[in-house]
Scaffold this motif. Structure first.
Motif, PDB file in Angstrom:
ATOM      1  N   PRO A  58      19.538 -69.030   2.268  1.00 39.09           N
ATOM      2  CA  PRO A  58      19.082 -69.271   0.862  1.00 39.09           C
ATOM      3  C   PRO A  58      18.851 -70.481   0.442  1.00 39.09           C
ATOM      4  O   PRO A  58      18.024 -70.654  -0.543  1.00 39.09           O
ATOM      5  CB  PRO A  58      20.190 -68.596   0.223  1.00 39.09           C
ATOM      6  N   MET A 231      21.643 -62.065   3.969  1.00 37.09           N
ATOM      7  CA  MET A 231      20.900 -61.030   3.080  1.00 37.09           C
ATOM      8  C   MET A 231      20.215 -59.839   3.745  1.00 37.09           C
ATOM      9  O   MET A 231      20.386 -59.707   4.802  1.00 37.09           O
ATOM     10  CB  MET A 231      19.550 -61.978   2.540  1.00 37.09           C
ATOM     11  N   ARG A 232      19.758 -58.931   2.804  1.00 34.24           N
ATOM     12  CA  ARG A 232      19.375 -57.668   3.055  1.00 34.24           C
ATOM     13  C   ARG A 232      17.851 -57.634   3.231  1.00 34.24           C
ATOM     14  O   ARG A 232      17.205 -58.190   4.086  1.00 34.24           O
ATOM     15  CB  ARG A 232      20.110 -56.506   2.259  1.00 34.24           C
ATOM     16  N   ALA A 234      15.227 -59.061   2.112  1.00 36.28           N
ATOM     17  CA  ALA A 234      14.737 -60.359   1.637  1.00 36.28           C
ATOM     18  C   ALA A 234      13.429 -60.911   2.226  1.00 36.28           C
ATOM     19  O   ALA A 234      12.838 -61.613   2.200  1.00 36.28           O
ATOM     20  CB  ALA A 234      15.803 -61.474   2.167  1.00 36.28           C
TER      21      ALA A 234
END
Length: 339
Positions: A58, A231-232, A234
């Motif tokens: 991120p 993250m999924r 993303a």
């Protein structure tokens, strides 16, 4: 009056074309490594930097802290420049997350192989072991200064001769590449791991990548989950990165040109000393002890958003959202307040 935002290159907003690319993105679950758009972004960035693997995260701070956690052990020291992002702007994360302290050497424009050697020699007198040598290119707090490749190569050779891993904080490595013409693999070759940001000069809404050997990246991926960065779906964010790699690297030349124009246009103001930009950051040094906020506050009231770089220094950062018209307006507003 429309504000002109010169606080940072992180404030840029996705272009319409980038938003459309994001909307079209094919997605999966990145925790299972089956988001095809993230996988492609990781493959492309690793290839661009000449590294075997990459990991999408991120933020740049997370990429850097994953490098710290993966390379070091508690009680180690990080040898870095005195104004390195990892020391100044990551909230003491090496100590908080990994039990590692940052120990500065050199000055704001970096350090030399000789200075690193002197620090390594002090280990024989009881100083903490340097578990990681930390490079940064460009040097953000110094005003986007490019750390010369021959200096980095000398540092890297020394560190490797002493068995010390090297990390390169390359948040603005794209700017160094455009400013010098040096290939990205050459710039990245000085380090075992490299972090690069796509949410600064490249104009993406989110994201950085950590690159290195496959085994290093696999261990960093496990720590990413522990740090809360997994993250999924993303791929919508990774799609922005893929678009930026195609369309937003070479345009950094425009940012660099505008930063020079901005600095030149304001250099005659008696309230500061302009420092010629090397990339996209214009620095203005105030007389020692002068609170830069006393100038920034009225500039913000006039619609030019900016903040101190240090207590007695102001930075103005050019980015994707600043075109020639915005630059001219910013110059006029600044001169109207400070001239």
């Amino acid at each position: 009056m429309q504000p002109i935002d010169l606080r940072s290159d992180t404030v840029s907003k996705p272009t319409q074309a980038m938003r459309e690319a994001m909307a079209r993105a094919e997605v999966g679950d990145d925790c299972y490594a089956d988001d095809p758009t993230i996988n492609e972004l990781e493959r492309r960035v690793a290839q661009l930097l000449g590294k075997p693997a990459a990991l999408f995260v991120p933020s740049g701070t997370m990429a850097n802290q994953l490098a710290v956690a993966t390379h070091t052990r508690p009680g180690d020291a990080i040898a870095c420049a005195p104004e390195a992002h990892v020391l100044v702007h990551e909230d003491a994360a090496p100590a908080r997350l990994s039990g590692v302290q940052t120990m500065p050497i050199g000055d704001r424009r970096g350090f030399s192989a000789a200075q690193l050697l002197q620090r390594l020699r002090e280990e024989s007198t009881g100083w903490p072991r340097v578990g990681l040598v930390w490079l940064e290119n460009t040097l953000g707090l110094a005003g986007g200064v490019v750390w010369k490749l021959d200096e980095l190569q000398a540092i890297s050779e020394l560190a490797r001769a002493h068995g010390r891993p090297v990390h390169l904080d390359g948040a603005r490595l794209w700017n160094a590449h455009v400013a010098t013409g040096r290939p990205m693999p050459a710039l990245a070759s000085v380090a075992d791991s490299v972090s690069v940001c796509i949410s600064k000069g490249l104009g993406c809404p989110v994201g950085s990548l950590l690159c290195g050997e496959q085994e290093f990246v696999s261990r960093a991926r496990a720590s990413r989950h522990a740090f809360g960065g997994a993250m999924r779906q993303a791929g919508v964010l990774a799609a922005a990165g893929l678009h930026a790699l195609e369309h937003h690297i070479e345009r950094l030349r425009d940012d660099h040109r505008r930063a020079r124009e901005l600095s030149d246009a304001l250099a005659d103001l008696r309230c500061w000393r302009a420092i010629e930009p090397e990339t996209n950051i214009a620095l203005f040094e105030l007389p020692a002890g002068t609170d830069a906020e006393t100038l920034c506050a009225p500039l913000r009231e006039a619609g030019v958003l900016c903040y101190p770089n240090k207590y007695d220094e102001i930075r103005l950062v050019v980015h994707l959202g600043i075109d020639d018209d915005a630059l001219a307006s910013a110059i006029a507003r600044i001169r109207g307040v400070l001239a």
